[in-house]
Enzyme design. Sequence first.
Site, PDB file in Angstrom:
ATOM      1  N   CYS A  36       0.846  -1.187   0.000  1.00  0.00           N
ATOM      2  CA  CYS A  36       0.000   0.000   0.000  1.00  0.00           C
ATOM      3  C   CYS A  36       0.886   1.243   0.000  1.00  0.00           C
ATOM      4  O   CYS A  36       2.021   1.209   0.474  1.00  0.00           O
ATOM      5  CB  CYS A  36      -0.870  -0.044   1.268  1.00  0.00           C
ATOM      6  SG  CYS A  36      -1.850   1.413   1.617  1.00  0.00           S
ATOM      7  N   GLY A  37       0.366   2.338  -0.507  1.00  0.00           N
ATOM      8  CA  GLY A  37       1.114   3.593  -0.455  1.00  0.00           C
ATOM      9  C   GLY A  37       1.418   4.036   0.972  1.00  0.00           C
ATOM     10  O   GLY A  37       2.347   4.803   1.206  1.00  0.00           O
TER      11      GLY A  37
END
Length: 182
Positions: A36-37
């Site tokens: 995930c970012g």
Amino acid sequence: MRTVYEFSVKDRKGKDVALKEYSDEVLLIVNTATKCGFTPQYEELEKLYEKYHSQGFEILDFPCNQFGSQAPGTDESIHSFCKLTYGTEFPRFKKVKVNGPDADALFKFLKEEKGFAGWDESHPIYPILDKMLSEADPNYKDSPDIKWNFTKFLTNKRGQVVARFEPTEPIANIAAKIEELL
């Protein structure tokens, strides 16, 4: 009043863990993902853990694959990634669902206690998340559902949910609230 101590969860090996084992501790309960970012937040979470753990603070990490399949792999491979990449020492539990009819009971409770808290609109990723979620559901902000990985719920030493932090919340704000509770 209901508390998180009423719930049991599964550790990453499938063993039942009663959250009452964490009574008298301040808890930060987080749904996470390794692709995930926001995954680099593991580093900031580990710093919080190192700073406050000896004072009665615990982070409970629940990988979640519901948001863009960003937590692929087994519970053990996720654990290994977090230890090797970010040096995390806090407890990690089995992968869970946090939304929908199959959502884990603990996360259903957490959302009932603290609904969506809103984004930090100054965060660089805010416009992207807001646009993407608004396109899928123009009223997404009205739902208590968890919107993305790295949503954090803070409990006091009595197991009551006192705050919810969306993934865009600055860690310094979370640290300040932890300090108030310790």
